[in-house]
Every structure is written in structure tokens, then in C-alpha cells.
Design an enzyme around this catalytic site. Structure first.
Site, PDB file in Angstrom:
ATOM      1  N   CYS A 133       0.868  -1.168   0.000  1.00  0.00           N
ATOM      2  CA  CYS A 133       0.000   0.000   0.000  1.00  0.00           C
ATOM      3  C   CYS A 133       0.909   1.222   0.000  1.00  0.00           C
ATOM      4  CB  CYS A 133      -0.909   0.010   1.232  1.00  0.00           C
ATOM      5  SG  CYS A 133      -1.987   1.462   1.287  1.00  0.00           S
ATOM      6  N   GLU A 178      -3.227   0.899  -6.829  1.00  0.00           N
ATOM      7  CA  GLU A 178      -2.132  -0.028  -7.097  1.00  0.00           C
ATOM      8  C   GLU A 178      -1.833  -0.009  -8.590  1.00  0.00           C
ATOM      9  OE1 GLU A 178       0.764  -1.244  -6.290  1.00  0.00           O
ATOM     10  OE2 GLU A 178      -0.222  -2.076  -4.507  1.00  0.00           O
TER      11      GLU A 178
END
Length: 271
Positions: free
Chosen positions: A2, A114
Site C-alpha cells: 500500500c 495499485e
């Protein structure tokens, strides 16, 4: 992993979701659609109030800096590199194990970004045999639109170069716990591109479902073996993902337009 996420909900919304008992108006953050490491972020935690008569933990919404600095660190310079802690090893790593036992939090988000990293391409990059290409970013979020509750850790660090009464004498920092990305089909997948989170990246933030929130935040639970049971991945089929503009790749860009769903990957990007 993350490395970037979106957080647009304010204290009033989060207070209702997490049953917050205490938050400070001076710690209100503006909606952030491109949260990057070292930024100040919201975290939910259970902790006794400072100078309170009762030692009973109180659920609080606090403003923390993203990038954990261990209490024993001589300087805060490594915090930017410690934005993620792996669920598989968080109980044993010196930088995280103390916080894992006693200082756990939830970091609320709308979802996370992402960038697609195909296995073969990733291996070639590591070996230095392939030039880094422009990658397609995806936004990953709960399919039902609920808050993405990321498992986190927080830590206190004392800047010994400053006097006790200095407002920056104490740093409160945090890290997001990550786990292996789901290989099961997404609840809602893009028409063109990945059909599982693992198709985008091998890691993902560990999402805590509401039935685990109280146990995760409870500071009385300190046994590592007991706590590791809470690190199990959430049930499959809760997430959706869709392509967004590569504008999110620049941390200077920030606004709700970054969450706009594209019909397909941008031209010239992977996937």
C-alpha cells in the site's frame, strides 16, 4: 503493498462508522484523494485519554503521520520507508513487534491505488534487464462502497533535540499491514484487464471486516499468537477494482477526479 490511497470521509462520517468517542476539531484533515507516505492521516485507536482519571480505553480518531518510526530509533529518517508491515512477519520484526502487541489501529480509506505489476515484467525490472514502463493504476475498494478499514500499527517517538513542551517533541506515526493479494475473482472486475487483485500486484492492505474491529483495537489483547489469528485475510468476493487516470502517479495531483473510472487502461500503459 500500500503506497497510495484515498481518504475523503470526515470525522463525522467516521465517528458513526467506528463509534468514535473522542476526536479533536484541530486535528481535522481535508479530504485527500492521493494520500502518500509521510502525510498526516486519520487512524482509529483505543487508548486511555491523556490526564484522564480513568485508565479505561477510549475509542479515538487521531491524526498520525504515515511512516512508522520505532520508539528506539535515533532519528525519524527511516519512517518514509516503513509505510507497510507484512502480516506474515509483523509479530517478529524488531521495528513492529512491540506495536503489534500493544498499539494497533485502523486506518480508514475509501480504497487504495495499485499499479499493475506483471510477474515476468517485475522479475526483469529487479534484474535490471527491463526499463520501467508506464504502468496502469487501479483503484481498489469495497464493492459495497463501505469504508476500507486497513489494519495498522502506531508508535510514539520522542525527538530528544526538542524540549518537553515543544509541540513537535513527540511524533505519532503509523504503518499499514499488508498481506498476499487475493487470487479469487473480484466482486466487480473491469471489462478489460485484471480479474483478481493478484493480477494487479502480489500484495494488498489487510482489510478488517467490522466483526474484527473491537478485537483488533483492544489494547488488553497482547498475546502475539492470539493476535495473529486476526490477520487472516477477509472473505473473498468483497472487492472491486477499476482503472483510473495515470494522473494519480504524480503526488501533486489531488482531487475527486482521480477516482473517476476509466472505460479501459490508458493507451501506452501495461494491461
Amino acid at each position: 503493498m500500500c503506497g497510495r490511497y484515498a481518504a475523503s470521509r470526515g470525522p463525522e462520517d467516521l465517528a458513526g462508522v467506528f463509534e468514535i468517542e473522542k476526536w479533536e476539531p484541530e486535528e481535522v484533515l481535508a479530504p485527500d484523494y492521493n494520500v502518500a507516505p509521510t502525510k498526516e492521516v486519520y487512524a482509529v485507536l483505543d487508548r486511555p485519554l491523556k490526564d484522564a482519571d480513568s485508565p479505561k480505553p477510549v475509542r479515538q480518531l487521531r491524526k498520525l503521520k504515515w511512516g512508522l518510526v520505532p520508539s528506539w530509533s535515533k532519528t525519524p529518517e527511516g519512517g518514509a520507508r516503513m509505510i507497510n508491515a507484512r502480516a506474515e512477519t509483523v509479530h517478529e520484526k524488531p521495528s513492529y513487534r512491540r506495536a503489534f502487541s500493544t498499539r494497533r489501529c485502523i486506518i480508514p480509506a475509501d480504497g487504495y491505488y495499485e499499479w499493475v505489476t506483471a510477474k515476468d515484467e517485475r522479475e526483469l525490472e529487479v534484474e535490471g534487464k527491463k526499463k520501467r514502463q508506464r504502468k496502469q493504476p487501479y483503484f481498489v475498494l469495497p464493492a459495497d462502497g463501505s469504508v476500507f478499514a486497513m489494519a495498522g500499527l502506531y508508535e510514539f517517538w520522542r525527538d530528544r533535540t526538542l524540549p518537553d513542551d515543544h509541540p513537535l517533541a513527540w511524533w505519532v506515526t503509523c504503518s499499514v499491514i499488508t498481506t498476499e493479494a487475493e487470487t479469487t475473482p473480484l466482486a466487480v472486475a473491469p471489462a478489460e484487464g485484471p480479474h483478481a487483485l493478484a493480477d494487479i500486484h502480489p500484495r494488498m492492505p489487510l482489510m478488517l471486516t467490522p466483526d474484527r474491529w473491537d478485537s483488533w483495537l483492544d489494547p488488553a489483547r497482547t498475546d502475539p499468537d492470539d493476535l495473529r489469528e486476526l490477520l487472516a485475510p477477509p472473505p473473498a468476493g468483497l472487492m472491486r477494482a477499476y482503472p483510473v487516470s495515470t494522473a494519480v502517479s504524480n503526488v501533486r495531483n489531488n482531487g475527486p477526479e482521480l477516482l473517476k473510472e476509466l472505460e479501459g487502461p490508458e493507451e501506452g500503459t501495461l494491461f
